[in-house]
Design an enzyme around this catalytic site. Structure first.
Site, PDB file in Angstrom:
ATOM      1  N   HIS A  79    -120.637 -36.718 105.154  1.00 20.00           N
ATOM      2  CA  HIS A  79    -120.933 -35.594 105.879  1.00 20.00           C
ATOM      3  C   HIS A  79    -122.257 -34.991 105.482  1.00 20.00           C
ATOM      4  O   HIS A  79    -122.478 -35.001 104.455  1.00 20.00           O
ATOM      5  CB  HIS A  79    -119.655 -34.701 105.802  1.00 20.00           C
ATOM      6  CG  HIS A  79    -118.492 -35.107 105.817  1.00 20.00           C
ATOM      7  ND1 HIS A  79    -117.884 -35.829 106.976  1.00 20.00           N
ATOM      8  CD2 HIS A  79    -117.137 -35.426 105.154  1.00 20.00           C
ATOM      9  CE1 HIS A  79    -116.757 -36.578 107.108  1.00 20.00           C
ATOM     10  NE2 HIS A  79    -116.320 -35.860 105.903  1.00 20.00           N
ATOM     11  N   ARG A 106    -119.483 -42.053 110.126  1.00 20.55           N
ATOM     12  CA  ARG A 106    -118.540 -43.283 109.783  1.00 20.55           C
ATOM     13  C   ARG A 106    -119.722 -44.562 109.355  1.00 20.55           C
ATOM     14  O   ARG A 106    -120.347 -45.013 110.137  1.00 20.55           O
ATOM     15  CB  ARG A 106    -117.910 -43.901 110.812  1.00 20.55           C
ATOM     16  CG  ARG A 106    -116.866 -45.077 110.485  1.00 20.55           C
ATOM     17  CD  ARG A 106    -116.090 -45.578 111.597  1.00 20.55           C
ATOM     18  NE  ARG A 106    -115.162 -44.374 111.951  1.00 20.55           N
ATOM     19  CZ  ARG A 106    -115.241 -44.114 113.345  1.00 20.55           C
ATOM     20  NH1 ARG A 106    -116.040 -44.398 114.337  1.00 20.55           N
ATOM     21  NH2 ARG A 106    -114.489 -43.137 113.787  1.00 20.55           N
TER      22      ARG A 106
END
Length: 249
Positions: free
Chosen positions: A25, A121
């Site tokens: 993130h 991802r």
């Protein structure tokens, strides 16, 4: 205490019946440049249950650099870069933004995080969906926000903040985004009164939570949000109870 343009934290219970995708993130500064802008995502996990052999993937292995990550991602072998270990119930892991991470199959986890919608991802274990195609990955975005200096992540060492006849209070995580405490109650305690909201989750036992005019009973896995204006009395029922308490610094 800290007026917010949006509710700043998100609490989850994750029941992992297979390996979750390997993710990373952005931090607040990186997420602010997205379209639309978002918050970064720093998070923490508390392992509630772990089947034998279950693994946590958190941080890069010692000595792995950006070139090594790019090489193994291209080869479909991202897991070779990842630090992994078998956690035990009660372990807490702190996952700052920029840390590569994944939860393995067989884990039950409580998670507190910044309330961000942004997830990159990096790797999905080479799985394919119902149409025979892999899920979309965000390889360029992931490689750009990984903290390559973030090596192996180990469980936090809890610090005892308070120990009394009624409570043992442990500090699991304290960072600029949130504080996460574990409270083991054997008697009545008070929560709130500090002009901060509190997210309370019951990890074992049962408690009554009282604040005029409300009176609620909370059992295993149930969660309550105490507004910043509330002072609540929490009473364990029929034996000790363990709670997580998450709030802003």
């Amino acid at each position: 205490h800290a007026p917010q343009p949006r509710f700043p934290l998100l609490f989850k219970l994750l029941d992992c019946n297979r390996n979750l995708s390997v993710q990373v993130h952005p931090n607040d500064q990186q997420a602010a440049t997205l379209d639309p802008p978002d918050l970064g995502k720093t998070e923490a996990w508390v392992i509630l249950d772990a089947e034998p052999g279950s693994a946590v993937y958190a941080g890069l292995q010692q000595g792995v650099d950006a070139a090594a990550v790019q090489r193994e991602v291209a080869a479909g072998q991202t897991e070779k870069c990842l630090h992994q270990f078998q956690p035990q119930a009660g372990d807490c892991l702190f996952i700052p933004a920029g840390t590569v991470h994944a939860l393995g199959a067989g884990l039950l986890v409580a998670e507190i995080q910044q309330a961000s919608d942004t997830t990159f991802r990096l790797f999905d274990w080479n799985r394919v969906g119902a149409e025979g195609k892999p899920r979309h990955r965000h390889i360029g975005e992931s490689l750009a926000v990984i903290d390559y200096g973030r090596g192996p992540v180990a469980p936090q060492t809890p610090g005892v903040i308070e120990s009394s006849r009624n409570e043992r209070l442990e500090r699991l995580v304290e960072c600029e985004k949130f504080i996460l405490d574990r409270r083991t109650l054997s008697g009545v305690v008070s929560v709130g009164g500090d002009e901060r909201f509190h997210i309370i989750c019951v990890l074992s036992g049962e408690v009554s939570l009282s604040s005029d005019p409300a009176d609620e009973s909370l059992s295993l896995g149930q969660t309550a949000l105490l507004p910043a204006s509330v002072v609540a009395t929490i009473t364990p029922q029929e034996g000790p109870a363990v709670l997580l308490d998450a709030y802003l610094p």
